[in-house]
Structure formats: C-alpha cells, structure tokens
Design a protein around this motif. Sequence first.
Motif, PDB file in Angstrom:
ATOM      1  N   SER A   1     -16.863  35.327 -29.483  1.00  0.00           N
ATOM      2  CA  SER A   1     -15.748  34.690 -28.832  1.00  0.00           C
ATOM      3  C   SER A   1     -14.673  34.595 -29.472  1.00  0.00           C
ATOM      4  CB  SER A   1     -16.343  33.207 -28.705  1.00  0.00           C
ATOM      5  OG  SER A   1     -15.421  32.216 -28.276  1.00  0.00           O
ATOM      6  N   LEU A   2     -14.502  34.685 -30.646  1.00  0.00           N
ATOM      7  CA  LEU A   2     -13.307  34.704 -31.590  1.00  0.00           C
ATOM      8  C   LEU A   2     -12.502  36.146 -31.264  1.00  0.00           C
ATOM      9  CD1 LEU A   2     -11.397  33.557 -33.917  1.00  0.00           C
ATOM     10  CD2 LEU A   2     -12.766  34.771 -35.583  1.00  0.00           C
ATOM     11  N   GLN A   3     -13.237  37.122 -31.308  1.00  0.00           N
ATOM     12  CA  GLN A   3     -12.478  38.229 -30.980  1.00  0.00           C
ATOM     13  C   GLN A   3     -12.180  38.492 -29.732  1.00  0.00           C
ATOM     14  OE1 GLN A   3     -15.787  40.991 -32.107  1.00  0.00           O
ATOM     15  NE2 GLN A   3     -15.326  41.383 -34.123  1.00  0.00           N
ATOM     16  N   ARG A   4     -12.685  38.163 -28.785  1.00  0.00           N
ATOM     17  CA  ARG A   4     -12.292  38.093 -27.371  1.00  0.00           C
ATOM     18  C   ARG A   4     -10.935  37.326 -27.151  1.00  0.00           C
ATOM     19  NH1 ARG A   4     -16.674  36.573 -25.162  1.00  0.00           N
ATOM     20  NH2 ARG A   4     -16.457  34.412 -25.078  1.00  0.00           N
ATOM     21  N   LEU A   5     -10.851  36.265 -27.848  1.00  0.00           N
ATOM     22  CA  LEU A   5      -9.655  35.491 -27.715  1.00  0.00           C
ATOM     23  C   LEU A   5      -8.603  36.125 -28.349  1.00  0.00           C
ATOM     24  CD1 LEU A   5      -8.014  32.922 -26.441  1.00  0.00           C
ATOM     25  CD2 LEU A   5      -8.978  31.675 -28.663  1.00  0.00           C
ATOM     26  N   GLU A   6      -8.712  36.553 -29.706  1.00  0.00           N
ATOM     27  CA  GLU A   6      -7.710  37.481 -30.455  1.00  0.00           C
ATOM     28  C   GLU A   6      -7.165  38.369 -29.530  1.00  0.00           C
ATOM     29  OE1 GLU A   6      -8.678  37.298 -34.961  1.00  0.00           O
ATOM     30  OE2 GLU A   6     -10.081  38.378 -33.938  1.00  0.00           O
ATOM     31  N   ARG A   7      -7.924  39.358 -29.026  1.00  0.00           N
ATOM     32  CA  ARG A   7      -7.467  40.227 -28.295  1.00  0.00           C
ATOM     33  C   ARG A   7      -6.776  40.130 -27.058  1.00  0.00           C
ATOM     34  NH1 ARG A   7     -12.967  42.137 -28.881  1.00  0.00           N
ATOM     35  NH2 ARG A   7     -13.580  41.561 -26.883  1.00  0.00           N
ATOM     36  N   ALA A   8      -7.064  38.846 -26.348  1.00  0.00           N
ATOM     37  CA  ALA A   8      -6.622  38.373 -25.311  1.00  0.00           C
ATOM     38  C   ALA A   8      -5.000  37.999 -25.357  1.00  0.00           C
ATOM     39  CB  ALA A   8      -7.065  37.415 -24.380  1.00  0.00           C
ATOM     40  N   LEU A   9      -4.946  37.332 -26.717  1.00  0.00           N
ATOM     41  CA  LEU A   9      -3.550  36.698 -27.172  1.00  0.00           C
ATOM     42  C   LEU A   9      -2.830  37.859 -27.604  1.00  0.00           C
ATOM     43  CD1 LEU A   9      -4.834  33.749 -28.993  1.00  0.00           C
ATOM     44  CD2 LEU A   9      -3.591  33.637 -26.649  1.00  0.00           C
ATOM     45  N   ARG A  10      -3.241  38.629 -28.026  1.00  0.00           N
ATOM     46  CA  ARG A  10      -2.380  39.817 -28.777  1.00  0.00           C
ATOM     47  C   ARG A  10      -1.981  40.741 -27.667  1.00  0.00           C
ATOM     48  NH1 ARG A  10      -5.955  40.090 -34.185  1.00  0.00           N
ATOM     49  NH2 ARG A  10      -4.640  38.805 -35.389  1.00  0.00           N
ATOM     50  N   SER A  11      -2.726  40.946 -26.783  1.00  0.00           N
ATOM     51  CA  SER A  11      -2.429  41.966 -25.495  1.00  0.00           C
ATOM     52  C   SER A  11      -1.134  41.175 -24.669  1.00  0.00           C
ATOM     53  CB  SER A  11      -3.487  41.906 -24.584  1.00  0.00           C
ATOM     54  OG  SER A  11      -3.900  40.727 -23.970  1.00  0.00           O
ATOM     55  N   ARG A  12      -0.792  39.731 -24.901  1.00  0.00           N
ATOM     56  CA  ARG A  12       0.218  39.471 -24.261  1.00  0.00           C
ATOM     57  C   ARG A  12       1.662  39.681 -25.017  1.00  0.00           C
ATOM     58  NH1 ARG A  12      -0.741  33.003 -23.124  1.00  0.00           N
ATOM     59  NH2 ARG A  12       1.560  33.459 -22.681  1.00  0.00           N
ATOM     60  N   GLY A  13       1.721  39.836 -26.001  1.00  0.00           N
ATOM     61  CA  GLY A  13       2.861  40.304 -26.634  1.00  0.00           C
ATOM     62  C   GLY A  13       3.322  39.040 -27.311  1.00  0.00           C
ATOM     63  N   GLY A  14       4.859  38.857 -27.427  1.00  0.00           N
ATOM     64  CA  GLY A  14       5.370  37.857 -27.519  1.00  0.00           C
ATOM     65  C   GLY A  14       5.593  37.398 -28.981  1.00  0.00           C
ATOM     66  N   THR A  15       6.055  36.473 -29.790  1.00  0.00           N
ATOM     67  CA  THR A  15       6.414  36.021 -31.077  1.00  0.00           C
ATOM     68  C   THR A  15       5.414  35.575 -31.748  1.00  0.00           C
ATOM     69  OG1 THR A  15       7.751  34.376 -30.439  1.00  0.00           O
ATOM     70  CG2 THR A  15       8.863  36.437 -30.280  1.00  0.00           C
ATOM     71  N   THR A  16       4.473  34.793 -31.189  1.00  0.00           N
ATOM     72  CA  THR A  16       3.506  33.830 -31.760  1.00  0.00           C
ATOM     73  C   THR A  16       2.651  34.640 -32.778  1.00  0.00           C
ATOM     74  OG1 THR A  16       3.475  32.180 -30.069  1.00  0.00           O
ATOM     75  CG2 THR A  16       1.620  32.126 -31.516  1.00  0.00           C
ATOM     76  N   LEU A  17       2.493  34.306 -33.971  1.00  0.00           N
ATOM     77  CA  LEU A  17       1.675  35.064 -35.064  1.00  0.00           C
ATOM     78  C   LEU A  17       0.108  34.443 -34.752  1.00  0.00           C
ATOM     79  CD1 LEU A  17       1.419  36.929 -37.558  1.00  0.00           C
ATOM     80  CD2 LEU A  17       1.973  34.730 -38.891  1.00  0.00           C
ATOM     81  N   ILE A  18      -0.838  35.605 -34.556  1.00  0.00           N
ATOM     82  CA  ILE A  18      -2.058  35.133 -34.213  1.00  0.00           C
ATOM     83  C   ILE A  18      -2.844  35.421 -35.553  1.00  0.00           C
ATOM     84  CG2 ILE A  18      -4.019  35.332 -32.634  1.00  0.00           C
ATOM     85  CD1 ILE A  18      -1.628  34.009 -31.583  1.00  0.00           C
ATOM     86  N   ARG A  19      -3.471  34.709 -36.152  1.00  0.00           N
ATOM     87  CA  ARG A  19      -4.387  34.951 -37.267  1.00  0.00           C
ATOM     88  C   ARG A  19      -5.627  34.343 -37.247  1.00  0.00           C
ATOM     89  NH1 ARG A  19       0.452  32.734 -41.281  1.00  0.00           N
ATOM     90  NH2 ARG A  19      -0.250  30.982 -39.981  1.00  0.00           N
ATOM     91  N   ARG A  20      -6.604  34.883 -38.057  1.00  0.00           N
ATOM     92  CA  ARG A  20      -7.937  34.256 -38.219  1.00  0.00           C
ATOM     93  C   ARG A  20      -7.909  33.462 -39.385  1.00  0.00           C
ATOM     94  NH1 ARG A  20     -13.179  38.103 -37.432  1.00  0.00           N
ATOM     95  NH2 ARG A  20     -12.434  39.260 -35.438  1.00  0.00           N
TER      96      ARG A  20
END
Length: 265
Positions: free
Chosen positions: A162-181
Amino acid sequence: MQIDGETKIVVIVGDPVAQAKSPELFNALFERYGVNAALVPLQVPPAKLGAVLDGLRGIVNLAGVVVIVPHKIAAAAYAADLSDAARQTGSVNCLRREMDGTWFGAMFDGIGFVKGLDACELIVRDKSVLLVGTGGAGAGVAHALVDAGVASLDLFDSNTESLQRLERALRSRGGTTLIRRSMPAAQAAHDFIVNATPCGMRANDPLPIDLTGAHPDAVVADLIMKPAQTRLLEDARARGLATHLGRYLLESSVETMAAFLRLVP
C-alpha cells in the motif's frame, strides 16, 4: 423522518459500521433540505462486498452507497466509471447508482479533510506533514494535501504494498512536494501529524503514532470519528498539542456527497 414508497435510499457499507457518523449527518441534512431520503448502515464483511454491491445495483430507488473502512479500495473495482480523485487514489468513498444500474465512484475524503482544516483556520500550504496510513482514506488525504501545496509529506504504513502504491502515484504527479518514507513517529519538523489508520477505534488499540518528538506547535489529526477522542488525540492533548477531530472531515464533505448522489442541490 418519514419513510414511504417514494423514499430514496442511501446505504453505508463497512466492517465494522457501528462507529459510522454518516447516518446522523446525512439524515439531518436530508431533513434540513426537506428531501425524502434516508441513509441506513449495512455491516458487510470483505468477502461479501462484491455480492452486496452487485445486488444493490438492482434496487431502483437506491441513490447510492457510502463506503467506509475496509472497503474503499476494493469497492473501486465495481465502478464502471470513476471521478478524477477516485482514479487518482484507486479508491472510493461514494458510489452513485446510475440509471442503467452501473456504479459511478468518487472519493471525497481528501477534499473533506482539507476543507475541515480550512474551516478551523489551519493552513497546510508550505507545511510539513506526517501521514500514517496509506489505504483508501490515507491515499485520498495524501493527494489532497499535495493539491493544497504542502512542502513535504512523510508517509508510513505497515503494509509495504500500500505504501509503495501511494508513493508511486504521488511521485508520478510531479510538482514540488517532497515525498518521503518515514516511521510512525512525530519529528520536530512536522507541522501536522495525521492518523489515517483504523488504529484507535477500539479501546485496547495501541497508539498508531509516537508523539514524543512532536514540535509544541504541531497539530495532531485523527480521521477516526468514533470515539471522537481517540487515544492518539488524548495523548496529544496531554502533551499540550493542538488536535483536529475526525468528524470535521465528514462534516465538510457530507453536503458535497449528497449533491453527488443527486439528492440535494
């Protein structure tokens, strides 16, 4: 409330469902608008979800279905079409029955959460957020927080898939928000700390997030609506931290959901 042969029915499906606040909020809304509609709860185990949704499609006076834990991701597969937010998150919290008996799925958790923060004058733009729980509701909230312009979003879920699925979806959007575990532990850099897991519904549940390292000005939010004061929120209050109740999410989205179901203007 009067129930008669012309009443439009909405059901809420979950497992458990006793904690749901939707019946009282939706039914109060229908009464306020003078709408002949009623929402009733159905406890549906995961193994029976498909059979129940397939059966409900045949009920002509059914306006739709409100979907809660643990069905939000699974229910999306039964929709013939999805809103942008539902497609983005891969989950739904509302299914509208169309004239041909198919389901149209939508996700309002994220926008409801952000609107609830706005109503309390809590601004997330350019802030740092820890989000624990990346299932249906968590995914919805995560995407809405990115839309709202958070600077960073730290994620944790014990379910790695579930964590990996959301990470991929958020990073695929681009943008400036830093996504981290992250770990399920507040850090001094976190402005907002959000529990999007069901941990806290039962009295003997462990704390889903360790608040030891939280900044004194951090806001702790819990998506759970019953109990209103979860152990996490009680722990936050004991530490002098500001808290944000789960009911604000639903209160900020119930009218939008009823409009989606074509029951109010």
